[in-house]
Design an enzyme around this catalytic site. Structure first.
Site, PDB file in Angstrom:
ATOM      1  N   ASP A 284       0.824  -1.202   0.000  1.00  0.00           N
ATOM      2  CA  ASP A 284       0.000   0.000   0.000  1.00  0.00           C
ATOM      3  C   ASP A 284       0.863   1.259   0.000  1.00  0.00           C
ATOM      4  O   ASP A 284       1.933   1.304   0.611  1.00  0.00           O
ATOM      5  CB  ASP A 284      -0.884  -0.026   1.252  1.00  0.00           C
ATOM      6  CG  ASP A 284      -1.737   1.212   1.406  1.00  0.00           C
ATOM      7  OD1 ASP A 284      -2.580   1.457   0.530  1.00  0.00           O
ATOM      8  OD2 ASP A 284      -1.548   1.939   2.402  1.00  0.00           O
ATOM      9  N   GLU A 337       1.067  -0.314  -5.120  1.00  0.00           N
ATOM     10  CA  GLU A 337       0.168   0.810  -5.359  1.00  0.00           C
ATOM     11  C   GLU A 337       1.051   2.055  -5.359  1.00  0.00           C
ATOM     12  O   GLU A 337       1.386   2.581  -4.306  1.00  0.00           O
ATOM     13  CB  GLU A 337      -0.904   0.919  -4.276  1.00  0.00           C
ATOM     14  CG  GLU A 337      -1.891   2.027  -4.574  1.00  0.00           C
ATOM     15  CD  GLU A 337      -2.505   2.654  -3.320  1.00  0.00           C
ATOM     16  OE1 GLU A 337      -3.546   3.322  -3.460  1.00  0.00           O
ATOM     17  OE2 GLU A 337      -1.949   2.493  -2.233  1.00  0.00           O
TER      18      GLU A 337
END
Length: 606
Positions: A284, A337
């Site tokens: 993330d 990401e």
């Protein structure tokens, strides 16, 4: 580190070990001593900064914490950073775990996993928040075992190759969705025990579904029982206060320049892979790790020693993480990401890249949703948003994501982003999803998108399963099922997902009619799949589509079909070419292209 079964002589119990190099002393308190830490002072292991103790008779399930006494006399009560389990929030004690009783039955899956994760393999991912996919009637969560019996067959029936779970590491706040963890080795107690999670993973593999787990090495919750100022100093976080706090999420960041911290994080990654047979880790907020000035105004961040804004220690960590995972767990994929134009995110570290296998294509996602949210009368003026992605589509190994982040916090669901009245919204959504599946790149869709939810995601609710009573909603789900089947069965739609030779434009200069057409090729380049898309509600009754070969073409997918909730306007079923050059091809097809639709055609070679 952590709590482990231990035997000294004929005496069995549990050995506890924790890293607190700046502590004056460390006390163990818990069920074993009536929560009186004075009974069990821990001893330092030389100059390592590790404190340890063996306590006879302590069995699995016992609760415990550490009392860290700082040099200035403060007493900090902390959960174990290395605990394998924790109490259900709001309680925060760690739980002793003595191994696992689960017996795995996924050897065949693990042996074939590498083949499923090559660049040429089809990958379509159903992204899920475990606590809000489906709830019991009383609003309580389903557990890992219940999700294995309900969620996994559902994903299998839709043809997804993988499921991606939002973070399962223990976290104090439900509304953080797991992105503010405190227990980097502890599956959240919300849905059951570690062995029940193992059962879920095992069942997924038996059904042919890979499991990707969101993993968050970019920051951690600053709750007092967690990692923040663990031994009274900035131990896990940077010493520089400007870099230790993340303004976007109210969290603490990690000190990637610290060897023990890097070891802690990489050990966490390997733990999920080895202990729970996770098939992939999605990291993330990579951009927040790479840039020292990420979301920080001038004067609120500290440049690196070269005077720049790159977090050089984070770059080193990410490369070390990827190299270690790929060395220790071949076949496990890592996905970033990363929302900027950082070069080489999915390039090998030996070639100067960060070493990820995949990168989320945030540019494609933003441009596509921005374009599709426009009234069709205005789309021609923004036509470049449709075509620009092919300028860089093969610069990284991309995943095309419509993730949880796009359907929350007032952004609306995918369906409500679409313009027009209800019929136009559904037609636009079908076109959007079909465009995603036909565009080069692997696929990801957040739960509820396949059912065309009206409401945006609510972490305290569940997917609106009442919509299964309406054909317009189940029609979208049938389309997603067929798109997955089409994508997996047709080599031209996945083998060259990351290679430019798998894509060829046919119509990309028609903003007036706002149509697009392109071909997807397999490596043999014998017969392509031809795609025609109409982004306006106006049917193009004589649409001229250039094609490479003469003959009869048949329609194999039409998003306007009645089974998907469309109007059922006929395109074929077969079309004959006309020997007139167009768009660099020697042949053309002339047919009626329905409004707000995607049509896929193949040449009939029988």
């Amino acid at each position: 580190m952590g709590a482990h079964p231990w035997t000294e002589g004929a005496v069995s119990g549990t050995r506890f070990a924790v890293w607190a190099p700046h502590a004056h002393s460390v006390l163990l308190r818990g069920d074993m001593n009536g929560w009186d830490g004075r009974c069990h002072p821990m001893r330092p292991r030389g100059a390592t900064g590790v404190w340890e103790i063996f306590v006879p008779g302590v069995e699995a399930g016992a609760l415990y914490k550490y009392v860290i006494v700082t040099p200035d006399g403060r007493r900090l009560e902390k959960s174990d950073p290395f605990a394998r389990a924790a109490e259900l929030r709001p309680s925060t004690a760690s739980v002793v775990v003595h191994g696992s009783e689960h017996r795995w039955s996924d050897e065949e899956w693990l042996q074939a996993r590498s083949d499923r994760h090559t660049d040429t393999a089809p990958v379509s991912v159903y992204e899920v928040h475990a606590g809000s996919w489906r709830r019991h009637d009383d609003g309580s969560w389903m557990g890992y075992r219940e999700l294995a019996d309900t969620l996994l067959p559902y994903v299998s029936s839709l043809g997804f190759t993988h499921i991606e779970l939002l973070p399962l590491a223990e976290h104090p706040l439900d509304q953080s969705w797991g992105y503010q963890p405190v227990g980097f080795f502890a599956p959240t107690r919300r849905y059951g025990s570690p062995d029940e999670l193992r059962h879920f993973m095992d069942r997924a593999h038996q059904l042919g579904i890979g499991v990707i787990l969101d993993w968050v090495p970019g920051h951690f919750a600053q709750d007092g029982h967690g990692l923040t100022h663990f031994d009274g100093t900035a131990l896990f976080e940077p010493q520089d206060p400007k870099q230790a706090y993340h303004p976007d999420w109210g969290t603490r960041t990690f000190d990637y320049g610290s060897g023990p911290v890097r070891s802690f994080l990489i050990s966490s990654a390997l733990y999920w892979i080895e202990e729970f047979h996770v098939d992939g880790l999605r990291v993330d907020a990579v951009a927040s790790m790479l840039y020292l000035d990420y979301s920080r105004p001038p004067g609120e961040w500290t440049p690196n020693f070269q005077g720049g804004n790159t977090n050089l220690e984070a770059v080193r960590f990410l490369r070390e993480f990827n190299d270690t995972v790929h060395r220790e767990a071949p076949g496990v994929i890592t996905t970033a990401e990363e929302s900027t134009a950082w070069e080489g995110v999915s390039r090998g570290t030996d070639q100067g890249g960060l070493g990820f296998d995949q990168k989320w294509n945030m540019g494609w996602m933003n441009d596509t949703l921005s374009f599709m949210s426009l009234d069709p009368v205005h789309r021609g003026h923004h036509y470049g948003k449709l075509t620009f992605s092919l300028m860089y589509a093969f610069s990284e190994r991309f995943v095309l994501p419509f993730s949880h982040d796009e359907v929350v916090h007032g952004k609306g669901s995918l369906l409500t982003k679409m313009p027009g009245r209800a019929p136009e919204k559904f037609a636009n959504l079908r076109l959007l999803l079909a465009h995603q599946w036909m565009h080069p790149g692997k696929k990801l869709l957040f739960m509820g998108g396949e059912l065309a939810q009206w409401s945006e995601w609510n972490v305290d609710g569940s997917v609106d399963w009442a919509l299964e009573s309406f054909d317009s909603h189940t029609g979208v789900r049938r389309l997603v099922r067929d798109l997955n089947q089409f994508y997996r069965q047709e080599p031209s739609l996945h083998v060259l997902d990351h290679r430019s030779e798998g894509f060829e434009w046919l119509d990309f200069e028609n903003p007036a009619e706002t149509t697009l057409a392109f071909m997807r090729w397999a490596p043999e380049r014998t017969e392509p799949i031809v795609l025609a898309l109409n982004f306006t509600p106006v049917a193009r009754d004589e649409y001229h589509l250039p094609v490479p070969f003469p003959g009869r073409y048949r329609v194999i997918l039409n998003t306007d079909a009645r089974e998907y909730g469309g109007e059922g306007r006929e395109v074929g079923p077969t079309l004959e070419t006309v020997p007139e050059p167009l768009g660099g091809q020697e042949q053309r097809l002339v047919f009626a292209l329905p409004g707000l639709s995607l049509v896929a055609l193949v040449r009939d070679t029988d």
